[in-house]
Design a protein around this motif. Structure first.
Motif, PDB file in Angstrom:
ATOM      1  N   PRO A  65       6.054   7.311   6.268  1.00 37.95           N
ATOM      2  CA  PRO A  65       5.189   6.474   7.109  1.00 37.95           C
ATOM      3  C   PRO A  65       5.820   5.082   7.235  1.00 37.95           C
ATOM      4  N   SER A  66       6.285   4.761   8.416  1.00 40.18           N
ATOM      5  CA  SER A  66       7.102   3.547   8.611  1.00 40.18           C
ATOM      6  C   SER A  66       6.231   2.343   8.948  1.00 40.18           C
ATOM      7  N   THR A  67       6.458   1.243   8.254  1.00 41.75           N
ATOM      8  CA  THR A  67       5.686   0.021   8.508  1.00 41.75           C
ATOM      9  C   THR A  67       6.040  -0.578   9.871  1.00 41.75           C
ATOM     10  N   SER A  68       7.324  -0.552  10.225  1.00 42.85           N
ATOM     11  CA  SER A  68       7.715  -1.172  11.497  1.00 42.85           C
ATOM     12  C   SER A  68       7.291  -0.304  12.680  1.00 42.85           C
ATOM     13  N   ARG A  69       7.346   1.012  12.526  1.00 46.62           N
ATOM     14  CA  ARG A  69       6.872   1.904  13.592  1.00 46.62           C
ATOM     15  C   ARG A  69       5.387   1.638  13.879  1.00 46.62           C
TER      16      ARG A  69
ATOM     17  N   ARG B 238      12.426  14.455  13.694  1.00 51.66           N
ATOM     18  CA  ARG B 238      11.751  13.931  12.496  1.00 51.66           C
ATOM     19  C   ARG B 238      11.894  12.407  12.424  1.00 51.66           C
ATOM     20  N   GLU B 239      12.997  11.921  11.904  1.00 57.47           N
ATOM     21  CA  GLU B 239      13.197  10.469  11.770  1.00 57.47           C
ATOM     22  C   GLU B 239      14.681  10.217  11.614  1.00 57.47           C
ATOM     23  N   GLY B 240      15.070   8.954  11.482  1.00 59.41           N
ATOM     24  CA  GLY B 240      16.464   8.643  11.211  1.00 59.41           C
ATOM     25  C   GLY B 240      16.718   8.648   9.713  1.00 59.41           C
ATOM     26  N   SER B 241      17.996   8.524   9.338  1.00 63.45           N
ATOM     27  CA  SER B 241      18.317   8.539   7.905  1.00 63.45           C
ATOM     28  C   SER B 241      17.798   7.278   7.215  1.00 63.45           C
ATOM     29  N   SER B 242      17.578   6.197   7.976  1.00 60.52           N
ATOM     30  CA  SER B 242      16.944   5.009   7.389  1.00 60.52           C
ATOM     31  C   SER B 242      16.058   4.321   8.433  1.00 60.52           C
ATOM     32  N   SER B 243      15.419   5.108   9.268  1.00 64.13           N
ATOM     33  CA  SER B 243      14.581   4.509  10.313  1.00 64.13           C
ATOM     34  C   SER B 243      13.600   5.535  10.855  1.00 64.13           C
ATOM     35  N   ALA B 244      12.556   5.030  11.504  1.00 63.01           N
ATOM     36  CA  ALA B 244      11.684   5.885  12.306  1.00 63.01           C
ATOM     37  C   ALA B 244      12.265   5.916  13.714  1.00 63.01           C
ATOM     38  N   ILE B 245      12.075   7.030  14.411  1.00 65.41           N
ATOM     39  CA  ILE B 245      12.621   7.165  15.770  1.00 65.41           C
ATOM     40  C   ILE B 245      11.461   7.360  16.751  1.00 65.41           C
TER      41      ILE B 245
ATOM     42  N   ILE C 150       7.287  10.256   0.472  1.00 64.20           N
ATOM     43  CA  ILE C 150       7.366   9.409  -0.731  1.00 64.20           C
ATOM     44  C   ILE C 150       8.642   8.587  -0.605  1.00 64.20           C
ATOM     45  N   LYS C 151       8.532   7.266  -0.740  1.00 62.71           N
ATOM     46  CA  LYS C 151       9.747   6.435  -0.599  1.00 62.71           C
ATOM     47  C   LYS C 151      10.459   6.422  -1.948  1.00 62.71           C
ATOM     48  N   SER C 152      11.107   7.546  -2.258  1.00 58.17           N
ATOM     49  CA  SER C 152      11.775   7.684  -3.557  1.00 58.17           C
ATOM     50  C   SER C 152      13.251   7.330  -3.400  1.00 58.17           C
TER      51      SER C 152
ATOM     52  N   CYS D 284      13.408   2.147  14.372  1.00 55.91           N
ATOM     53  CA  CYS D 284      12.677   1.031  13.758  1.00 55.91           C
ATOM     54  C   CYS D 284      12.822   1.102  12.252  1.00 55.91           C
ATOM     55  N   ASN D 285      13.113  -0.027  11.655  1.00 54.43           N
ATOM     56  CA  ASN D 285      12.951  -0.145  10.200  1.00 54.43           C
ATOM     57  C   ASN D 285      12.769  -1.599   9.819  1.00 54.43           C
ATOM     58  N   ALA D 286      12.505  -1.803   8.531  1.00 57.46           N
ATOM     59  CA  ALA D 286      12.079  -3.125   8.087  1.00 57.46           C
ATOM     60  C   ALA D 286      13.155  -4.187   8.311  1.00 57.46           C
ATOM     61  N   THR D 287      14.429  -3.842   8.154  1.00 59.97           N
ATOM     62  CA  THR D 287      15.456  -4.878   8.255  1.00 59.97           C
ATOM     63  C   THR D 287      15.987  -5.049   9.678  1.00 59.97           C
TER      64      THR D 287
ATOM     65  N   SER E 259       0.842  -1.201   0.000  1.00 63.72           N
ATOM     66  CA  SER E 259       0.000   0.000   0.000  1.00 63.72           C
ATOM     67  C   SER E 259       0.883   1.260   0.000  1.00 63.72           C
ATOM     68  N   ARG E 260       2.031   1.212   0.706  1.00 61.39           N
ATOM     69  CA  ARG E 260       2.938   2.373   0.662  1.00 61.39           C
ATOM     70  C   ARG E 260       3.557   2.518  -0.733  1.00 61.39           C
ATOM     71  N   LEU E 261       3.878   1.385  -1.377  1.00 55.24           N
ATOM     72  CA  LEU E 261       4.422   1.463  -2.732  1.00 55.24           C
ATOM     73  C   LEU E 261       3.431   2.143  -3.669  1.00 55.24           C
TER      74      LEU E 261
HETATM   75  C1  LIG Z   1      14.015   7.646   5.985  1.00 48.03           C
HETATM   76  C2  LIG Z   1      13.332   6.449   6.557  1.00 48.03           C
HETATM   77  N1  LIG Z   1      12.425   6.603   7.520  1.00 48.03           N
HETATM   78  C3  LIG Z   1      11.797   5.539   8.078  1.00 48.03           C
HETATM   79  C4  LIG Z   1      12.087   4.260   7.661  1.00 48.03           C
HETATM   80  C5  LIG Z   1      11.382   3.088   8.291  1.00 48.03           C
HETATM   81  O1  LIG Z   1      10.417   2.564   7.416  1.00 48.03           O
HETATM   82  P1  LIG Z   1      10.049   1.003   7.502  1.00 48.03           P
HETATM   83  O2  LIG Z   1       9.734   0.735   8.941  1.00 48.03           O
HETATM   84  O3  LIG Z   1       8.848   0.850   6.659  1.00 48.03           O
HETATM   85  O4  LIG Z   1      11.234   0.259   7.017  1.00 48.03           O
HETATM   86  C6  LIG Z   1      13.025   4.047   6.651  1.00 48.03           C
HETATM   87  C7  LIG Z   1      13.330   2.686   6.192  1.00 48.03           C
HETATM   88  O5  LIG Z   1      14.227   2.448   5.451  1.00 48.03           O
HETATM   89  C8  LIG Z   1      13.662   5.168   6.079  1.00 48.03           C
HETATM   90  O6  LIG Z   1      14.573   5.016   5.101  1.00 48.03           O
END
Ligand SMILES: Cc1ncc(COP(=O)(O)O)c(C=O)c1O
Length: 295
Positions: free
Chosen positions: A208-212, A182-189, A150-152, A245-248, A54-56
């Motif tokens: 919008p983070s799926t794992s958060r 705000r958030e991390g460079s590759s994660s939600a905080i 947008i996950k660009s 939090c993030n997907a991996t 749905s995010r895609l």
């Molecule tokens: C900038 C950013 N914010 C948040 C997230 C967390 O998103 P998700 O939990 O869907 O992986 C990511 C994941 O890579 C990210 O790159």
């Protein structure tokens, strides 16, 4: 760095990753005109698949592209990729670009065939619940564009922030803007104070983070209440626990920010509780029957 598995998906076909090629005129390459997802897979099953798809579709719509495939077509594509790579626990990276044109035009042309690419890779080693030392973070001014929801693939700001974190032996760079988290460079905080988890409001400035979403859903069962709103830089620094939090990586405790301990400087009790709850949740999914239709 976790190694990729050998088989990739490219435009409808499974191919050896080492031989997968796309046009240098692809707009993903020339303009970053592409969106992506990273989907964890446990026991051969994509985790939170509906949320990722749905995010895609939301990202595609936001850049004026039609949904590439139906959810069932995505499931078939992912299942064949996972199976070709031996299944088990891994993650799938998938990217959809607007496609390649014969030339280079800023204005997005209509009618291009999108480029669809996906590969699978090992998940990073999991943090043990007991005896884990936690991770460090630095803070950074958010100098990215205004549509980080947008996950660009335009990730240069994230790349530079993460590189600065790595240079400081830190795992994550946490973006601040106007005194707010705000958030991390590759994660939600997420920030924990007492028995309250504080989560930044979802605005166009964060993904919008799926794992958060999952962590916040499970938090209530761990004795926590959730508050979504503005989270001040001062709250981040005064927190008992900070989580990324993030997907991996799913959920990691941040125990040091800019060289200063968070709380006791050790992973907190609520992190441990939630991690156990998440582990149970994942185990239930890995042992349920194979996914044949989207739940
Ligand atoms: C900038 C950013 N914010 C948040 C997230 C967390 O998103 P998700 O939990 O869907 O992986 C990511 C994941 O890579 C990210 O790159």
């Amino acid at each position: 760095m976790p190694a990729p598995r050998p088989v990739a998906h490219l435009n409808g076909r499974l191919v050896p990753l080492a031989e997968a090629t796309i046009s240098p005129l692809d707009r993903g390459f020339l303009y970053g005109d592409a969106v992506y997802e990273v989907i964890p897979v446990y026991g051969g099953r994509p985790f939170l698949l509906c949320e990722h798809l749905s995010r895609l579709n939301r990202s595609l719509a936001a850049i004026g592209m039609a949904a590439t495939y139906s959810d069932h077509e995505w499931l078939a594509l992912l299942s064949s990729l996972i199976e070709a790579n031996g299944g088990g626990d891994l993650y799938v990276y998938l990217q959809v670009s607007r496609g390649a044109e014969w030339g280079r035009t800023h204005a997005a042309p209509t009618g291009l065939a999108p480029t669809v690419f996906a590969f699978a890779a090992e998940l990073p080693a999991e943090a043990p619940v007991a005896g884990f030392a936690g991770v460090s973070a630095i803070t950074a001014a958010d100098n990215r564009w205004a549509r980080c929801d947008i996950k660009s693939v335009n990730l240069l700001g994230n790349v530079l922030a993460k590189t600065a974190a790595a240079a400081s032996d830190a795992t994550e760079a946490i973006y601040l803007s106007d005194g707010l988290l705000r958030e991390g460079s590759s994660s939600a905080i997420l920030v924990v104070r007492g028995t309250v988890v504080r989560a930044p409001r979802e605005t166009p400035s964060i993904l919008p983070s799926t794992s958060r979403q999952l962590v916040l859903k499970l938090a209530a069962g761990c004795g926590l209440s959730v508050e979504v709103g503005d989270v001040r830089d001062s709250e981040l620094r005064a927190a008992d626990e900070v989580w990324m939090c993030n997907a991996t990586r799913l959920l990691l405790p941040v125990v040091r920010i800019d060289g200063v301990d968070v709380g006791t400087g050790q992973p907190g009790q609520y992190w441990q509780r939630l991690r156990r709850r998440l582990d149970d949740f994942r185990r239930e999914i890995a042992h349920s029957p194979p996914l044949t239709a989207l739940e």
